[in-house]
Design a protein around this motif. Structure first.
Motif, PDB file in Angstrom:
ATOM      1  N   ASN A  65      20.039 -24.643  69.245  1.00  0.00           N
ATOM      2  CA  ASN A  65      20.082 -25.066  67.845  1.00  0.00           C
ATOM      3  C   ASN A  65      18.688 -25.437  67.351  1.00  0.00           C
ATOM      4  O   ASN A  65      17.745 -25.586  68.128  1.00  0.00           O
ATOM      5  CB  ASN A  65      21.087 -26.204  67.639  1.00  0.00           C
ATOM      6  CG  ASN A  65      20.693 -27.491  68.352  1.00  0.00           C
ATOM      7  OD1 ASN A  65      19.530 -27.852  68.424  1.00  0.00           O
ATOM      8  ND2 ASN A  65      21.689 -28.191  68.882  1.00  0.00           N
ATOM      9  N   ASP A 108      22.428 -21.144  63.034  1.00  0.00           N
ATOM     10  CA  ASP A 108      23.536 -21.204  63.970  1.00  0.00           C
ATOM     11  C   ASP A 108      23.042 -21.096  65.406  1.00  0.00           C
ATOM     12  O   ASP A 108      22.191 -20.270  65.726  1.00  0.00           O
ATOM     13  CB  ASP A 108      24.529 -20.071  63.677  1.00  0.00           C
ATOM     14  CG  ASP A 108      25.802 -20.214  64.480  1.00  0.00           C
ATOM     15  OD1 ASP A 108      25.837 -19.711  65.612  1.00  0.00           O
ATOM     16  OD2 ASP A 108      26.761 -20.826  63.980  1.00  0.00           O
ATOM     17  N   ARG A 109      23.600 -21.937  66.261  1.00  0.00           N
ATOM     18  CA  ARG A 109      23.186 -21.942  67.662  1.00  0.00           C
ATOM     19  C   ARG A 109      23.567 -20.666  68.388  1.00  0.00           C
ATOM     20  O   ARG A 109      22.823 -20.164  69.226  1.00  0.00           O
ATOM     21  CB  ARG A 109      23.816 -23.151  68.364  1.00  0.00           C
ATOM     22  CG  ARG A 109      23.593 -23.180  69.871  1.00  0.00           C
ATOM     23  CD  ARG A 109      24.231 -24.409  70.490  1.00  0.00           C
ATOM     24  NE  ARG A 109      24.016 -24.454  71.923  1.00  0.00           N
ATOM     25  CZ  ARG A 109      24.419 -25.436  72.711  1.00  0.00           C
ATOM     26  NH1 ARG A 109      25.052 -26.464  72.188  1.00  0.00           N
ATOM     27  NH2 ARG A 109      24.198 -25.408  74.004  1.00  0.00           N
ATOM     28  N   HIS A 110      24.734 -20.118  68.078  1.00  0.00           N
ATOM     29  CA  HIS A 110      25.300 -19.043  68.898  1.00  0.00           C
ATOM     30  C   HIS A 110      24.888 -17.650  68.444  1.00  0.00           C
ATOM     31  O   HIS A 110      25.021 -16.694  69.190  1.00  0.00           O
ATOM     32  CB  HIS A 110      26.828 -19.161  68.912  1.00  0.00           C
ATOM     33  CG  HIS A 110      27.308 -20.496  69.380  1.00  0.00           C
ATOM     34  ND1 HIS A 110      27.275 -20.878  70.699  1.00  0.00           N
ATOM     35  CD2 HIS A 110      27.802 -21.564  68.690  1.00  0.00           C
ATOM     36  CE1 HIS A 110      27.743 -22.104  70.824  1.00  0.00           C
ATOM     37  NE2 HIS A 110      28.066 -22.543  69.620  1.00  0.00           N
ATOM     38  N   GLN A 167      30.895 -26.940  60.277  1.00  0.00           N
ATOM     39  CA  GLN A 167      29.767 -27.551  60.973  1.00  0.00           C
ATOM     40  C   GLN A 167      29.212 -28.741  60.213  1.00  0.00           C
ATOM     41  O   GLN A 167      28.554 -29.611  60.781  1.00  0.00           O
ATOM     42  CB  GLN A 167      28.672 -26.520  61.242  1.00  0.00           C
ATOM     43  CG  GLN A 167      28.143 -25.774  60.043  1.00  0.00           C
ATOM     44  CD  GLN A 167      28.856 -24.472  59.773  1.00  0.00           C
ATOM     45  OE1 GLN A 167      30.087 -24.453  59.699  1.00  0.00           O
ATOM     46  NE2 GLN A 167      28.105 -23.383  59.622  1.00  0.00           N
ATOM     47  N   ARG A 168      29.491 -28.797  58.912  1.00  0.00           N
ATOM     48  CA  ARG A 168      29.030 -29.912  58.088  1.00  0.00           C
ATOM     49  C   ARG A 168      29.657 -31.230  58.533  1.00  0.00           C
ATOM     50  O   ARG A 168      29.078 -32.305  58.335  1.00  0.00           O
ATOM     51  CB  ARG A 168      29.400 -29.636  56.631  1.00  0.00           C
ATOM     52  CG  ARG A 168      28.768 -30.553  55.609  1.00  0.00           C
ATOM     53  CD  ARG A 168      27.379 -30.087  55.279  1.00  0.00           C
ATOM     54  NE  ARG A 168      26.850 -30.755  54.100  1.00  0.00           N
ATOM     55  CZ  ARG A 168      25.744 -30.368  53.473  1.00  0.00           C
ATOM     56  NH1 ARG A 168      25.063 -29.334  53.909  1.00  0.00           N
ATOM     57  NH2 ARG A 168      25.300 -31.030  52.419  1.00  0.00           N
ATOM     58  N   GLY A 217      30.733 -32.045  61.688  1.00  0.00           N
ATOM     59  CA  GLY A 217      30.545 -32.422  63.077  1.00  0.00           C
ATOM     60  C   GLY A 217      31.691 -31.957  63.964  1.00  0.00           C
ATOM     61  O   GLY A 217      32.697 -31.412  63.498  1.00  0.00           O
ATOM     62  N   ILE A 218      31.547 -32.178  65.259  1.00  0.00           N
ATOM     63  CA  ILE A 218      32.562 -31.775  66.232  1.00  0.00           C
ATOM     64  C   ILE A 218      33.835 -32.571  65.991  1.00  0.00           C
ATOM     65  O   ILE A 218      33.817 -33.808  65.950  1.00  0.00           O
ATOM     66  CB  ILE A 218      32.051 -32.001  67.668  1.00  0.00           C
ATOM     67  CG1 ILE A 218      30.798 -31.150  67.917  1.00  0.00           C
ATOM     68  CG2 ILE A 218      33.139 -31.653  68.684  1.00  0.00           C
ATOM     69  CD1 ILE A 218      30.144 -31.404  69.260  1.00  0.00           C
ATOM     70  N   TYR A 261      27.690 -20.779  53.229  1.00  0.00           N
ATOM     71  CA  TYR A 261      28.118 -20.540  54.600  1.00  0.00           C
ATOM     72  C   TYR A 261      28.763 -19.171  54.741  1.00  0.00           C
ATOM     73  O   TYR A 261      29.723 -18.847  54.032  1.00  0.00           O
ATOM     74  CB  TYR A 261      29.117 -21.617  55.031  1.00  0.00           C
ATOM     75  CG  TYR A 261      28.510 -22.999  55.109  1.00  0.00           C
ATOM     76  CD1 TYR A 261      28.122 -23.537  56.331  1.00  0.00           C
ATOM     77  CD2 TYR A 261      28.320 -23.760  53.961  1.00  0.00           C
ATOM     78  CE1 TYR A 261      27.565 -24.805  56.410  1.00  0.00           C
ATOM     79  CE2 TYR A 261      27.758 -25.023  54.024  1.00  0.00           C
ATOM     80  CZ  TYR A 261      27.386 -25.544  55.260  1.00  0.00           C
ATOM     81  OH  TYR A 261      26.832 -26.800  55.325  1.00  0.00           O
ATOM     82  N   THR A 319      30.569 -18.179  57.193  1.00  0.00           N
ATOM     83  CA  THR A 319      31.931 -18.303  57.714  1.00  0.00           C
ATOM     84  C   THR A 319      32.946 -18.457  56.582  1.00  0.00           C
ATOM     85  O   THR A 319      34.048 -17.898  56.654  1.00  0.00           O
ATOM     86  CB  THR A 319      32.026 -19.509  58.653  1.00  0.00           C
ATOM     87  OG1 THR A 319      31.436 -20.658  58.023  1.00  0.00           O
ATOM     88  CG2 THR A 319      31.303 -19.230  59.965  1.00  0.00           C
ATOM     89  N   ASP A 336      35.656 -16.563  66.576  1.00  0.00           N
ATOM     90  CA  ASP A 336      34.251 -16.482  66.980  1.00  0.00           C
ATOM     91  C   ASP A 336      34.186 -16.443  68.502  1.00  0.00           C
ATOM     92  O   ASP A 336      34.340 -17.458  69.175  1.00  0.00           O
ATOM     93  CB  ASP A 336      33.486 -17.696  66.442  1.00  0.00           C
ATOM     94  CG  ASP A 336      31.981 -17.545  66.612  1.00  0.00           C
ATOM     95  OD1 ASP A 336      31.566 -16.798  67.514  1.00  0.00           O
ATOM     96  OD2 ASP A 336      31.228 -18.176  65.848  1.00  0.00           O
ATOM     97  N   LEU A 394      31.674 -18.754  70.462  1.00  0.00           N
ATOM     98  CA  LEU A 394      32.066 -20.130  70.716  1.00  0.00           C
ATOM     99  C   LEU A 394      32.951 -20.238  71.942  1.00  0.00           C
ATOM    100  O   LEU A 394      32.810 -21.149  72.749  1.00  0.00           O
ATOM    101  CB  LEU A 394      32.804 -20.698  69.495  1.00  0.00           C
ATOM    102  CG  LEU A 394      31.968 -20.876  68.226  1.00  0.00           C
ATOM    103  CD1 LEU A 394      32.850 -21.383  67.084  1.00  0.00           C
ATOM    104  CD2 LEU A 394      30.810 -21.841  68.458  1.00  0.00           C
TER     105      LEU A 394
END
Length: 321
Positions: free
Chosen positions: A27, A53-55, A139-140, A142-143, A297, A299, A310, A313
């Motif tokens: 990230n 995006d990290r992935h 993603q805004r 959080g997990i 976004y 997505t 995805d 992920l």
């Protein structure tokens, strides 16, 4: 790829070394910390535009504050290239900020598709003409929505400019608490906006202005939703009544805005991906290319047409398990 640069060959002038890198699996914040170590500057002196995006395979610009050290740029770039591909580099007169970039360009391949090709083509043509609901992406928040949970229990005075002042030093001495509180505040704002947009989509009014619509400063005719602030949504009339009714369903979030003096803002309810094009590789494989403005976004654009899984992920979760 920039490799083997000798002293003096990095173009441009200024105290900052700009590096355009290609990455995957990392990230933006992690890369910024690593670049600080590799370049010998402080983490605070690393700038970047946007969060990638990290992935995905992404390309992103970073700035490294290295005044008077041009002669060693090639050594720093060689170290960076051992970890990431360096696409290009130059010198620049100021630090990069998150909103500096004009747009984000996406190339996305959808595989194992299950649908009628003509229906997909028609939906894409409609997307190109009408756009899609401009939701904030998950993603805004959080997990598992953790940013919202923290927003619901945060002290509203944590963002009160009247009490804590506006000096940069306070945020530094607090160990980053200010930036985290801003993140949680932003999540609360985004959630209220998404809920208002979902109501407008349900009612079929997300493309049509209501009485009391304020528009945007540079686009007075655009249909908008609230980025909540101290004093509400900034709308009036029928629009304000709808937005207030939706927001009051989450009183624990509304209290976050009670003492911050954060001004209400507006955000467009719809977004049209620029330069949208597509290419079929087979009946179940499709490549999409388009541009989005910062804060929009991919997505949410795709989810307006497709039900997406995805796979990156899933692969990442297996690795972490």
């Amino acid at each position: 790829m920039v490799t083997g640069l000798s002293a003096g060959q990095v173009p441009g002038e200024g105290e900052h070394l700009l590096v355009h890198i290609e990455k995957t699996g990392d990230n933006t914040e992690y890369v910024a910390r690593e670049l600080a170590k590799l370049s010998g500057c402080r983490h605070l002196d690393v700038g970047f535009s946007g969060l990638k995006d990290r992935h995905a395979i992404t390309r992103q610009w970073f700035s490294l504050y290295r005044p008077g050290q041009q002669a060693n740029d090639s050594d720093v770039l060689a170290l960076i290239s051992q970890q990431w591909k360096v696409v290009e580099a130059c010198r620049y007169h100021r630090k990069l900020r998150r909103g500096d970039h004009q747009c984000n360009h996406f190339v996305i391949t959808l595989r194992d598709m299950d649908g009628v090709k003509s229906d997909i083509e028609q939906a894409l043509a409609s997307l190109r003409e009408r756009g899609a609901p401009n939701y904030f992406g998950p993603q805004r928040f959080g997990i598992d929505g953790g940013n919202l949970d923290r927003a619901a229990v945060m002290d509203p005075s944590a963002l009160d400019q009247r009490r804590r002042g506006k000096g940069r030093g306070r945020g530094k001495r607090s160990g980053g608490r200010d930036s985290k509180n801003v993140l949680y505040f932003s999540a609360a704002r985004s959630w209220i906006f998404n809920e208002v947009l979902a109501r407008r989509v349900e009612e079929g009014s997300w493309l049509e202005p209501l009485s009391g619509e304020t528009g945007l400063p540079d686009q007075p005719g655009v249909v908008t939703g609230p980025l909540w602030g101290d004093g509400g949504s900034g709308a009036s009339g029928e629009q304000a009544q709808l937005e207030q009714a939706v927001a009051e369903q989450a009183p624990e979030l509304l209290k976050v805005f009670s003492t911050t003096r954060m001004q209400p803002e507006r955000r467009a309810l719809s977004t049209i991906p620029a330069e949208l094009s597509w290419k079929w590789f087979s009946n179940d494989s499709l490549e999409l290319r388009f541009n989005l403005l910062p804060g929009q976004y991919a997505t949410t654009i795709l989810n307006d047409i497709f039900e997406i899984e995805d796979m990156s992920l899933g692969h990442h979760n297996k690795q972490q398990g």
